[in-house]
Design a protein around this motif. Structure first.
Motif, PDB file in Angstrom:
ATOM      1  N   ARG A  93      45.503  40.701  41.063  1.00  0.00           N
ATOM      2  CA  ARG A  93      46.056  40.830  42.434  1.00  0.00           C
ATOM      3  C   ARG A  93      46.963  40.161  42.924  1.00  0.00           C
ATOM      4  NH1 ARG A  93      46.639  41.792  46.990  1.00  0.00           N
ATOM      5  NH2 ARG A  93      45.111  42.274  48.593  1.00  0.00           N
ATOM      6  N   ARG A 101      48.772  45.008  40.752  1.00  0.00           N
ATOM      7  CA  ARG A 101      48.204  44.850  42.079  1.00  0.00           C
ATOM      8  C   ARG A 101      47.386  45.947  42.746  1.00  0.00           C
ATOM      9  NH1 ARG A 101      53.467  43.047  43.063  1.00  0.00           N
ATOM     10  NH2 ARG A 101      53.469  44.499  44.817  1.00  0.00           N
ATOM     11  N   ALA A 104      43.925  46.276  40.964  1.00  0.00           N
ATOM     12  CA  ALA A 104      43.049  45.238  41.575  1.00  0.00           C
ATOM     13  C   ALA A 104      42.600  45.520  42.701  1.00  0.00           C
ATOM     14  CB  ALA A 104      43.712  43.653  41.409  1.00  0.00           C
ATOM     15  N   THR A 105      43.430  45.879  43.572  1.00  0.00           N
ATOM     16  CA  THR A 105      43.056  46.141  45.242  1.00  0.00           C
ATOM     17  C   THR A 105      42.132  47.278  45.159  1.00  0.00           C
ATOM     18  OG1 THR A 105      45.299  45.351  45.894  1.00  0.00           O
ATOM     19  CG2 THR A 105      43.871  46.785  47.298  1.00  0.00           C
ATOM     20  N   ARG A 161      40.637  34.348  43.669  1.00  0.00           N
ATOM     21  CA  ARG A 161      41.870  34.335  44.244  1.00  0.00           C
ATOM     22  C   ARG A 161      42.310  33.474  45.325  1.00  0.00           C
ATOM     23  NH1 ARG A 161      44.223  36.653  48.665  1.00  0.00           N
ATOM     24  NH2 ARG A 161      42.411  37.450  49.316  1.00  0.00           N
TER      25      ARG A 161
END
Length: 274
Positions: A93, A101, A104-105, A161
């Motif tokens: 992310r 990204r 992961a999103t 995160r």
């Protein structure tokens, strides 16, 4: 030198006095409710159906050696998968590579948005249908751990995160100035600090996973694979009495209350260290 008088409201009472009267009324109402419940409840039926000592004695030691043990195993496996997966997804992310990204999103949004029951059904039914002849290692414990881990990965990824982003950027810059590569600096400097920051929410997630392990019953487990909820539910049906469910609930509390207290203690220590 005289102290300033408290402002007086329209009713002639100061703010402090009004607060005392309000609290007194709330305590009085609570006491009335408790007295009414105690007066009108059928304590004889409650004791026989929810706190029958003869039924409760018959649950031991199996409720500990089977139900409580399996609940702890399913929770530990799910948390281990979620922690490892959450770290990987959190780093993806934060990656500068767009496909990482995006993956992961999408993963986080999908698995945080799905009910956990659907994830259990997918693991127990969907995976064998999609991949014939494929068995999840570990049997029911592996399936339960995978289902819990898939969901936990999404939640822990966001937690980790946030912890990584909470570490001052100067820590990473200082490590790079000393000649460390980016992966080495993240592994040795940033991630350890991030985990110290997020220990309380990680502990809370462990408590949630412990309770969510009750959904294992949808995997078609055997008698020796039952967790606390399934164990209490089966015995309640056999005995025609609700006491086994109450005992199972108490066993859950033996796990969750110490973990909750630990989370609050760690959070308090972190605040004191600031």
């Amino acid at each position: 030198m005289t102290a300033e008088a408290e402002p007086v409201g329209a009713g002639g009472l100061s703010r402090r006095r009004r607060r005392q009267v309000s609290l007194g009324g709330q305590y009085g109402l609570f006491a009335v409710v408790v007295v009414l419940v105690a007066a009108f409840a059928d304590w004889g039926k409650l004791r026989v159906n929810f706190a029958n000592w003869d039924v409760a004695k018959g649950l031991f030691p199996d409720i500990i050696t089977i139900g409580l043990r399996n609940t702890a195993v399913y929770t530990a496996v799910g948390f281990g998968i979620g922690l490892a997966g959450g770290l990987v997804v959190a780093l993806m992310r934060l990656s500068s590579v767009p496909p990482y990204r995006w993956f992961a999103t999408v993963y986080i949004e999908v698995f945080r948005g799905l009910p956990l029951l659907l994830i259990f059904i997918f693991v127990g039914v969907g995976v064998p249908l999609a991949f014939p002849g494929t068995n999840v290692p570990g049997g029911a414990a592996g399936q339960a751990g995978l289902a819990l881990g898939l969901a936990a990965t999404a939640y822990l990824a966001e937690t980790i995160r946030a912890g990584i982003e909470a570490v001052p950027k100067g820590q990473l810059e200082a490590a790079r100035s000393l000649g460390m590569s980016y992966p080495t600096a993240m592994r040795s400097i940033v991630i350890p600090q991030a985990f110290r920051i997020v220990i309380p929410p990680l502990t809370n997630q462990l408590v949630l996973l412990c309770k969510d392990s009750s959904l294992v019953l949808f995997l078609g487990i055997t008698l020796e694979q039952r967790e606390l909820t399934k164990f209490g539910r089966d015995l309640a049906g056999d005995e025609g009495n609700t006491t086994p469910i109450i005992v199972a609930g108490i066993c859950y509390l033996l796990i969750t209350i110490p973990l909750s207290l630990l989370a609050r203690r760690l959070e308090a220590r972190r605040r004191e260290a600031r």
